[in-house]
Design an enzyme around this catalytic site. Structure first.
Site, PDB file in Angstrom:
ATOM      1  N   CYS A  69      -2.549  -4.339  -7.238  1.00 46.04           N
ATOM      2  CA  CYS A  69      -1.258  -3.768  -6.510  1.00 46.04           C
ATOM      3  C   CYS A  69      -1.320  -3.801  -5.227  1.00 46.04           C
ATOM      4  O   CYS A  69      -1.070  -4.532  -4.346  1.00 46.04           O
ATOM      5  CB  CYS A  69      -0.902  -2.418  -7.097  1.00 46.04           C
ATOM      6  SG  CYS A  69      -0.692  -2.539  -8.805  1.00 46.04           S
ATOM      7  N   LYS A 109       9.254  -0.899  -3.345  1.00 44.52           N
ATOM      8  CA  LYS A 109       7.851  -0.826  -4.235  1.00 44.52           C
ATOM      9  C   LYS A 109       6.731  -1.804  -3.275  1.00 44.52           C
ATOM     10  O   LYS A 109       5.555  -1.153  -3.454  1.00 44.52           O
ATOM     11  CB  LYS A 109       8.254  -2.176  -5.281  1.00 44.52           C
ATOM     12  CG  LYS A 109       7.122  -2.315  -6.012  1.00 44.52           C
ATOM     13  CD  LYS A 109       6.530  -1.400  -6.726  1.00 44.52           C
ATOM     14  CE  LYS A 109       4.762  -1.429  -7.372  1.00 44.52           C
ATOM     15  NZ  LYS A 109       4.657  -0.571  -8.024  1.00 44.52           N
TER      16      LYS A 109
HETATM   17  N1  SAJ Z   1      -8.818   3.402  -3.141  1.00 42.71           N
HETATM   18  C1  SAJ Z   1      -9.595   3.769  -1.836  1.00 42.71           C
HETATM   19  N2  SAJ Z   1      -9.396   4.884  -1.474  1.00 42.71           N
HETATM   20  C2  SAJ Z   1      -8.655   5.633  -1.947  1.00 42.71           C
HETATM   21  C3  SAJ Z   1      -7.709   5.366  -2.967  1.00 42.71           C
HETATM   22  C4  SAJ Z   1      -7.771   4.284  -3.541  1.00 42.71           C
HETATM   23  O1  SAJ Z   1     -10.346   2.871  -1.605  1.00 42.71           O
HETATM   24  O2  SAJ Z   1      -8.638   6.763  -1.183  1.00 42.71           O
HETATM   25  C5  SAJ Z   1      -9.145   2.028  -3.711  1.00 42.71           C
HETATM   26  C6  SAJ Z   1      -9.261   2.311  -5.227  1.00 42.71           C
HETATM   27  O3  SAJ Z   1     -10.631   2.278  -5.402  1.00 42.71           O
HETATM   28  C7  SAJ Z   1      -8.955   0.886  -5.510  1.00 42.71           C
HETATM   29  C8  SAJ Z   1      -7.591   0.670  -4.847  1.00 42.71           C
HETATM   30  O4  SAJ Z   1      -7.731   1.294  -3.881  1.00 42.71           O
HETATM   31  O5  SAJ Z   1      -9.577  -0.439  -5.811  1.00 42.71           O
HETATM   32  C9  SAJ Z   1      -6.271   0.800  -5.449  1.00 42.71           C
HETATM   33  O6  SAJ Z   1      -6.304   2.043  -6.497  1.00 42.71           O
HETATM   34  P1  SAJ Z   1      -5.254   3.182  -6.364  1.00 42.71           P
HETATM   35  O7  SAJ Z   1      -5.592   4.240  -7.051  1.00 42.71           O
HETATM   36  O8  SAJ Z   1      -4.797   3.569  -4.836  1.00 42.71           O
HETATM   37  O9  SAJ Z   1      -3.806   2.440  -6.884  1.00 42.71           O
HETATM   38  P2  SAJ Z   1      -3.630   1.343  -8.140  1.00 42.71           P
HETATM   39  O10 SAJ Z   1      -3.640  -0.002  -7.793  1.00 42.71           O
HETATM   40  O11 SAJ Z   1      -4.218   1.670  -9.359  1.00 42.71           O
HETATM   41  O12 SAJ Z   1      -1.997   1.731  -8.442  1.00 42.71           O
HETATM   42  C10 SAJ Z   1      -1.276   1.806  -7.392  1.00 42.71           C
HETATM   43  C11 SAJ Z   1      -0.131   3.041  -7.328  1.00 42.71           C
HETATM   44  N3  SAJ Z   1       0.638   2.944  -5.975  1.00 42.71           N
HETATM   45  C12 SAJ Z   1       0.685   4.106  -5.194  1.00 42.71           C
HETATM   46  O13 SAJ Z   1      -0.016   5.112  -5.566  1.00 42.71           O
HETATM   47  C13 SAJ Z   1       1.471   3.912  -3.906  1.00 42.71           C
HETATM   48  C14 SAJ Z   1       0.581   2.848  -8.473  1.00 42.71           C
HETATM   49  O14 SAJ Z   1       1.556   4.355  -8.400  1.00 42.71           O
HETATM   50  C15 SAJ Z   1       1.699   1.945  -8.503  1.00 42.71           C
HETATM   51  O15 SAJ Z   1       2.482   1.720  -9.808  1.00 42.71           O
HETATM   52  C16 SAJ Z   1       0.632   0.525  -8.781  1.00 42.71           C
HETATM   53  O16 SAJ Z   1      -0.225   0.702  -7.481  1.00 42.71           O
HETATM   54  C17 SAJ Z   1       1.235  -0.848  -8.895  1.00 42.71           C
HETATM   55  O17 SAJ Z   1       1.423  -1.185 -10.271  1.00 42.71           O
HETATM   56  O18 SAJ Z   1       1.814  -1.314  -7.993  1.00 42.71           O
END
Ligand code: SAJ
Length: 420
Positions: free
Chosen positions: A258, A204
């Site tokens: 996360c 995780k």
């Molecule tokens: N972000 C970027 N660039 C990107 C993608 C995201 O800057 O290319 C930023 C977003 O704007 C945001 C942050 O990263 O601020 C996190 O966003 P996210 O969409 O990557 O993820 P979360 O935090 O909403 O959800 C993640 C997911 N993990 C993965 O994809 C590996 C989700 O599947 C998990 O269940 C969740 O964390 C969790 O609860 O752990």
């Protein structure tokens, strides 16, 4: 007789999980200490923004398959979904997990199954939960079954992903893993893989760390390209045309509960080894300051009080969650530096300097920062925004706006990661 499940913690993960289980025939009691959550739940309502969740909750509550309570009671299966926040010193705060386990303890009986879903440091199931459950005098692994099954859903698509994602199940022993697998098999269409608890906990943390490190690379490239006069967004677009390259998007920083938190749990466990992971966290955390430096440069010649309008402040698009949002950090830095702030975000109901009316938000502002790429922002009448603003500068931190259209309207369009 359907099995009875007690889900402790009704947040972004616990509530949808409780609802899906109830929808799949279990009798579910959802436990939370928050009165607003329980009062609303028992009326069939939810207080978070998540597509399709309200319909399911309404249905299962009306059928009495899901009931909200303040305390746990007897059940066949206990699922712990409480928060594991990070403290100021970047160490995991396990208070909620410990409290939740202690609260279920008086109700745990022979043959019960206890599952932790909260993202937790490696060793939590074995070294924190197991010793507490042993106070029942029942043998964990033989008379009570224990395991860790991390949630993997992404806010905005929780319902779909709860049913369809593959899951990893770590058992305290093999029989525990298999018993837990049977439960998830009843509502998950994805593949279920069993392993030990330490591996599942590390899986995780690693998934979110993988994403955080990838984004840190993108953000570092953003700074380098900015320095070299190269458009980082084009750079990444072209790199990703390679069949084995997939760089994520740079931007104003990484938020949410996360990616911005979990890598620290690995650093905490192996401080001297987790170098790339730590540096990536620091790189992503540096982005709000980087955006601030841009704002400062763009407004340096202005006299007197400077007004900055911010479009979007949640941690990512199309959700209402502001936890660890980089835009919240940006706002704090701007205020510390005496900028006047006005924020517009249709997903946020209350926040200091939040303005419900977009044109009031941008009125007389010197600079507009596009902080979050909410889809709703595509429909804004930017001509009206242009007329209301004093300075005509837009800083787009997400490469979201249509550059040509903005320039046509008359804006000075600045893209984060491109010096031009
Ligand atoms: N972000 C970027 N660039 C990107 C993608 C995201 O800057 O290319 C930023 C977003 O704007 C945001 C942050 O990263 O601020 C996190 O966003 P996210 O969409 O990557 O993820 P979360 O935090 O909403 O959800 C993640 C997911 N993990 C993965 O994809 C590996 C989700 O599947 C998990 O269940 C969740 O964390 C969790 O609860 O752990």
């Amino acid at each position: 007789m359907p099995q009875k499940i007690c889900v402790v913690g009704l947040g972004y993960i616990g509530l949808p999980t409780a609802a899906i289980l109830a929808d799949n025939g279990y009798d579910v009691v959802g436990v939370d200490i928050n009165k607003e959550v329980i009062d609303n739940l028992n009326k069939g309502k939810i207080i978070i923004e998540e597509p399709n969740l309200n319909e399911i909750v309404k249905d299962v509550v009306s059928k009495k398959k899901l009931i909200g309570k303040y305390s746990p009671g007897k059940a066949d299966i206990f699922i712990i979904c409480v928060p594991t926040p990070i403290r100021e010193d970047k160490k995991a705060d396990m208070t909620y997990v410990i409290d939740a386990t202690k609260r279920i303890l008086p109700h745990v009986r022979k043959n019960n199954i206890v599952i932790l879903e909260s993202t937790s440091p490696v060793g939590t199931t074995e070294n924190i939960i197991k010793p507490i459950l042993e106070k029942t005098n029942l043998k964990v692994g033989q008379e009570i079954y224990l395991g860790y099954c991390p949630e993997r859903v992404i806010p905005g698509r929780i319902i779909e992903e709860l049913s369809n994602n593959n899951r990893i199940i770590g058992g305290i022993n093999e029989i525990s893993a298999l018993k837990i697998k049977e439960i998830y098999e009843s509502f998950v269409n994805g593949q279920l893989y069993t392993t030990d608890t330490n591996t599942a906990e590390m899986v995780k943390l690693t998934e979110n760390t993988f994403r955080d490190v990838n984004i840190a690379l993108a953000n570092e490239l953003l700074k380098v390209c900015d320095d070299l006069g190269i458009n980082v967004w084009n750079l990444i677009k072209y790199c990703n045309k390679h069949p084995r390259v997939n760089i994520l998007d740079p931007g104003p920083g990484v938020g949410g509960h996360c990616l911005a938190v979990d890598p620290w749990f690995i650093v905490e466990a192996s401080e001297n080894l987790a170098n790339i992971i730590k540096l990536s966290r620091q790189t992503n955390d540096s982005m709000p300051q980087y955006v601030f430096d841009k704002v400062e440069k763009l407004t340096k010649d202005l006299e007197g009080s400077k007004k900055i309008s911010i479009l979007g402040m949640t941690y990512k698009k199309d959700i209402d969650d502001m936890r660890e949002s980089p835009i919240v950090h940006l706002v704090d830095i701007l205020k510390e530096n005496n900028y006047q702030i006005s924020i517009y975000d249709p997903y946020v109901s209350e926040y200091e300097d939040l303005e419900k009316d977009l044109l009031k938000c941008v009125k007389d502002s010197d600079l507009l920062v596009l902080g979050v790429d909410h889809c709703a922002f595509k429909n804004i009448q930017y001509e009206e925004v242009y007329k209301a603003m004093k300075g005509k500068v837009i800083l787009d931190t997400r490469k979201f706006l249509d550059e040509d259209k903005m320039k046509e309207i008359g804006f000075i369009y600045k893209l984060l990661g491109y010096k031009k």
